[in-house]
Design a protein around this motif. Sequence first.
Motif, PDB file in Angstrom:
ATOM      1  N   ASN A  63       0.815  -1.222   0.000  1.00 17.36           N
ATOM      2  CA  ASN A  63       0.000   0.000   0.000  1.00 17.36           C
ATOM      3  C   ASN A  63       0.849   1.273   0.000  1.00 17.36           C
ATOM      4  O   ASN A  63       0.318   2.369   0.109  1.00 17.36           O
ATOM      5  CB  ASN A  63      -0.944   0.015   1.209  1.00 17.36           C
ATOM      6  N   GLY A  64       2.172   1.141  -0.078  1.00 18.84           N
ATOM      7  CA  GLY A  64       3.057   2.311  -0.132  1.00 18.84           C
ATOM      8  C   GLY A  64       3.692   2.672   1.191  1.00 18.84           C
ATOM      9  O   GLY A  64       4.615   3.488   1.241  1.00 18.84           O
ATOM     10  N   ILE A  66       6.008   2.113   4.599  1.00 15.00           N
ATOM     11  CA  ILE A  66       7.357   1.524   4.702  1.00 15.00           C
ATOM     12  C   ILE A  66       7.744   1.394   6.166  1.00 15.00           C
ATOM     13  O   ILE A  66       7.497   2.307   6.971  1.00 15.00           O
ATOM     14  CB  ILE A  66       8.412   2.353   3.923  1.00 15.00           C
ATOM     15  N   PHE A  88       6.313   4.437   8.411  1.00 15.72           N
ATOM     16  CA  PHE A  88       5.946   5.653   7.689  1.00 15.72           C
ATOM     17  C   PHE A  88       4.804   5.328   6.734  1.00 15.72           C
ATOM     18  O   PHE A  88       4.725   4.204   6.213  1.00 15.72           O
ATOM     19  CB  PHE A  88       7.128   6.186   6.866  1.00 15.72           C
ATOM     20  N   ALA A  90       2.555   6.339   3.058  1.00 12.88           N
ATOM     21  CA  ALA A  90       2.975   6.536   1.667  1.00 12.88           C
ATOM     22  C   ALA A  90       3.468   7.958   1.413  1.00 12.88           C
ATOM     23  O   ALA A  90       4.284   8.189   0.520  1.00 12.88           O
ATOM     24  CB  ALA A  90       1.839   6.198   0.711  1.00 12.88           C
ATOM     25  N   LYS A  91       2.974   8.916   2.212  1.00 18.33           N
ATOM     26  CA  LYS A  91       3.446  10.304   2.062  1.00 18.33           C
ATOM     27  C   LYS A  91       4.725  10.537   2.868  1.00 18.33           C
ATOM     28  O   LYS A  91       5.272  11.628   2.884  1.00 18.33           O
ATOM     29  CB  LYS A  91       2.370  11.284   2.537  1.00 18.33           C
ATOM     30  N   ARG A  92       5.114   9.477   3.620  1.00 20.58           N
ATOM     31  CA  ARG A  92       6.331   9.485   4.420  1.00 20.58           C
ATOM     32  C   ARG A  92       6.186  10.300   5.711  1.00 20.58           C
ATOM     33  O   ARG A  92       7.176  10.813   6.257  1.00 20.58           O
ATOM     34  CB  ARG A  92       7.560   9.929   3.605  1.00 20.58           C
TER      35      ARG A  92
ATOM     36  N   VAL B  42      13.764   7.389   3.650  1.00 19.20           N
ATOM     37  CA  VAL B  42      12.557   6.732   3.112  1.00 19.20           C
ATOM     38  C   VAL B  42      12.077   7.404   1.834  1.00 19.20           C
ATOM     39  O   VAL B  42      10.944   7.192   1.391  1.00 19.20           O
ATOM     40  CB  VAL B  42      11.431   6.695   4.169  1.00 19.20           C
ATOM     41  N   TYR B  43      12.938   8.224   1.249  1.00 18.01           N
ATOM     42  CA  TYR B  43      12.571   8.923   0.026  1.00 18.01           C
ATOM     43  C   TYR B  43      13.367   8.376  -1.158  1.00 18.01           C
ATOM     44  O   TYR B  43      14.339   7.638  -0.987  1.00 18.01           O
ATOM     45  CB  TYR B  43      12.842  10.429   0.174  1.00 18.01           C
ATOM     46  N   ARG B 160      11.243   6.156  -4.521  1.00 15.04           N
ATOM     47  CA  ARG B 160      10.550   6.095  -3.229  1.00 15.04           C
ATOM     48  C   ARG B 160       9.788   4.780  -3.130  1.00 15.04           C
ATOM     49  O   ARG B 160       9.748   4.163  -2.075  1.00 15.04           O
ATOM     50  CB  ARG B 160       9.577   7.271  -3.104  1.00 15.04           C
ATOM     51  N   TYR B 161       9.163   4.358  -4.235  1.00 10.38           N
ATOM     52  CA  TYR B 161       8.464   3.070  -4.265  1.00 10.38           C
ATOM     53  C   TYR B 161       9.184   2.168  -5.266  1.00 10.38           C
ATOM     54  O   TYR B 161       8.811   2.122  -6.456  1.00 10.38           O
ATOM     55  CB  TYR B 161       7.004   3.241  -4.682  1.00 10.38           C
ATOM     56  N   GLN B 163       8.966  -0.823  -5.709  1.00 10.41           N
ATOM     57  CA  GLN B 163       8.057  -1.867  -6.191  1.00 10.41           C
ATOM     58  C   GLN B 163       7.149  -1.350  -7.298  1.00 10.41           C
ATOM     59  O   GLN B 163       6.406  -2.110  -7.893  1.00 10.41           O
ATOM     60  CB  GLN B 163       7.203  -2.400  -5.030  1.00 10.41           C
ATOM     61  N   PRO B 166       2.146   2.328  -5.871  1.00 11.76           N
ATOM     62  CA  PRO B 166       1.141   1.472  -5.223  1.00 11.76           C
ATOM     63  C   PRO B 166      -0.232   1.717  -5.821  1.00 11.76           C
ATOM     64  O   PRO B 166      -0.600   2.852  -6.159  1.00 11.76           O
ATOM     65  CB  PRO B 166       1.192   1.927  -3.750  1.00 11.76           C
ATOM     66  N   LEU B 167      -1.005   0.646  -5.931  1.00 12.40           N
ATOM     67  CA  LEU B 167      -2.350   0.765  -6.506  1.00 12.40           C
ATOM     68  C   LEU B 167      -3.218   1.628  -5.600  1.00 12.40           C
ATOM     69  O   LEU B 167      -3.180   1.498  -4.381  1.00 12.40           O
ATOM     70  CB  LEU B 167      -2.978  -0.629  -6.623  1.00 12.40           C
ATOM     71  N   ILE B 169      -3.131   4.718  -4.883  1.00 15.02           N
ATOM     72  CA  ILE B 169      -2.537   5.831  -4.130  1.00 15.02           C
ATOM     73  C   ILE B 169      -3.031   7.164  -4.702  1.00 15.02           C
ATOM     74  O   ILE B 169      -3.264   7.283  -5.920  1.00 15.02           O
ATOM     75  CB  ILE B 169      -0.998   5.744  -4.175  1.00 15.02           C
ATOM     76  N   GLN B 173      -1.434  13.788  -3.497  1.00 15.09           N
ATOM     77  CA  GLN B 173      -0.875  13.965  -2.158  1.00 15.09           C
ATOM     78  C   GLN B 173       0.639  13.754  -2.120  1.00 15.09           C
ATOM     79  O   GLN B 173       1.273  13.982  -1.105  1.00 15.09           O
ATOM     80  CB  GLN B 173      -1.524  12.952  -1.192  1.00 15.09           C
TER      81      GLN B 173
END
Lengths: 524, 181
Positions: A63-64, A66, A88, A90-92, B42-43, B160-161, B163, B166-167, B169, B173
């Motif tokens: 789902n993004g 982490i 975190f 998805a927007k971190r 995490v970026y 950042r992702y 993978q 992500p579906l 998302i 944002q």
Amino acid sequence: MLSLFRAFDKIMILSLVLVLIGCSGFRKVKREITTPASFQKLPETQLKVMRESSPFLKVHMQNGNIYVLQTWIVDSTRQHVVGYGTLFNAKRDTLRQGQFQVGLDSVAIFETNVLKPSGAATALTVFTGITAAITIACITNPKACFGSCPTFYVLDGDSLRLRAEGFSASIAPSLEATDVDALFHASTVGEELMIEMRNEAIETQVVRYVDLLAVPRAKKHRVFADLDGSFWESPALSSPISATGPEGDCLISLLVADGNERYSRADSTDLSTKEIIELEFENIPQQLCGLVIGCRQTLLPTYLLYQTFAYMGNNAGYWFAQIERKNVKQHQNSIQKIMGGIEILIQDSLGDWKLVDQVDEHGPLATDFHLVPMSRLASESAKIRLRMTKGNWRIDYVALALLSQPVQALRIHPHLVLKDGFVDEHARAVLCDSTKALTTLPGDVYTLRYQMPGTSIDYELFLESRGYYLEWIRKEWIEEENPLLLAQMFLNPQAALKRLAPEFKQVEKEMEKHFWRSRYARPH
Amino acid sequence: MQDRIKIHNCVLLLLALFFFSCATTQAPRGWLASSDKTQTDVYGGWFEIKYSSASKVKAPTVGELIAISEDSIFIADQTFHAIARNDIKSARLVIYKSNSEGMGGLVALGTVSTISNGFFLIFTAPMWIIGGSIAAGARSYEPIVDYPKKELSSFMPFARYPQGLPLGIDRSQIKSKPRAL
């Protein structure tokens, strides 16, 4: 006194540089991505290595979100990763810190980051080291400075071990050669074999190809390469019942290929003096067999080579150009011929010793295994002599191999090549095209991956490489430039080997230690 | 005195070599993490895209690498951008801060260390200048990956992702990593 003081100044400045390099964060990142399916199958030993080399595990969720876990384990069901860290979204944005249990079925990917010394920082460290070495180690023993052709490391358990060195005698473009090395201890895990090719010396190495030769073999059989490059399958090996050298019984060192080698010290008055090891075999089947020898050179040939370079001094370039133009002819009694290989002699029915053949593989780094076919032996027992130059060879293993049939090897090119963790498609393409060559510089490390043809068949593995290399002339060698002594090396090598004997004896004992210590390598 | 003049000229040459050989990046000051910090960052990495002449977009796009799919690259600055891979002429990914300027200082110090070599200065000093400058130049490139030199798919681990996007998302944002103060 003044020069000593200046040397001390230099050491202080160089020490400061080294400390600053260490403190300044000059490290690079090797990032690896692993799917949940692969992660689940990793054995505990590999997970432990992962934890030690990459303290933080990043878990990317589908789902993004982490997780960044600073301590973690995989639970006994292998369905969850349990650890302490931070979550975190998805927007971190930070959601939570603490203990987590993460189901593998929700994970998209695992990420690890291993910090390694920067190649550039390592280069600077090495330049510093080279300059410092002038003042400390190499100045006392310039001929012991590490030199080699490409070195090949193969996974043995969970660590890489030096198992082969390519084309050791190819010190000039006109001496480019093909070399086949037995990967005697290698076995494939699954469908892929990984080999690391390193340039660990102060050399430019030019590599045309590095192919895997996979020879199918029956269960519990071995395959060996003879001196012509043909492969023979052997269903059985017999150890000698005795092995006697000038020092007495040396059998224990030759029974198992375990790195416990038999070797001797060079003669103190004449480096070309020979010695003999006598082997005795019994219960020999009356069919085709061959002698298997696992051996490598000592550092004596390296010393003689570097001494020759030193006598060339500033004119080394001129002499190598002459070699390229084929103006330096291979003399009948050259040092190389005098020092020679390991001669195999067998006693005939009249008690006379007959020369069968000679093993003469160059290189002091990795043991290679050779087969010397002996045709049908006349009786059930045999005495075999190994005659070689004293102090020139290290022997790890001998056996008599029953030979069943010649066999063919499958040639496998690398299907993937990485440099510093990144896929290097250009390098792979070059290594798969023998009309091109890959040039490597000190410190370069390439990971070569080979796809095995099938997991159900057992293979004996060999590495075939082709190329040449160029030594970078050391500053200390230039100081020894001496055309007269160079002439003696070429025109009266026997006299040169007598003259150099006392000099070599002074450094022989410590040479091994200096040699390996001066290896140009990025810490692994 | 002669030696000192030689060293002075060597250091000037060194500085010139250094400035010409180092890689450049448009990442804002304070944006890139150090190599050590990538372990917990995490970026995604800093990404710079130049477009082909056939593309309608002319000005380069820069920002955080968010994800890579089969046909698109996703970048975020203050807004989210989806860029067709076919439109990309060249790209540069910067994974972490190289600290190459610090290494240039060390190279200068190493050159100074050869003052006492006397006659051998002419061998050792050039080694430091040439080798050292290459080392500093090489360092500034280490965290950098360029397309088309490397395939775009090799950049995926540094998004950042990694993978993929992500579906489901909410793309509106997603914004670039904030600059460290």
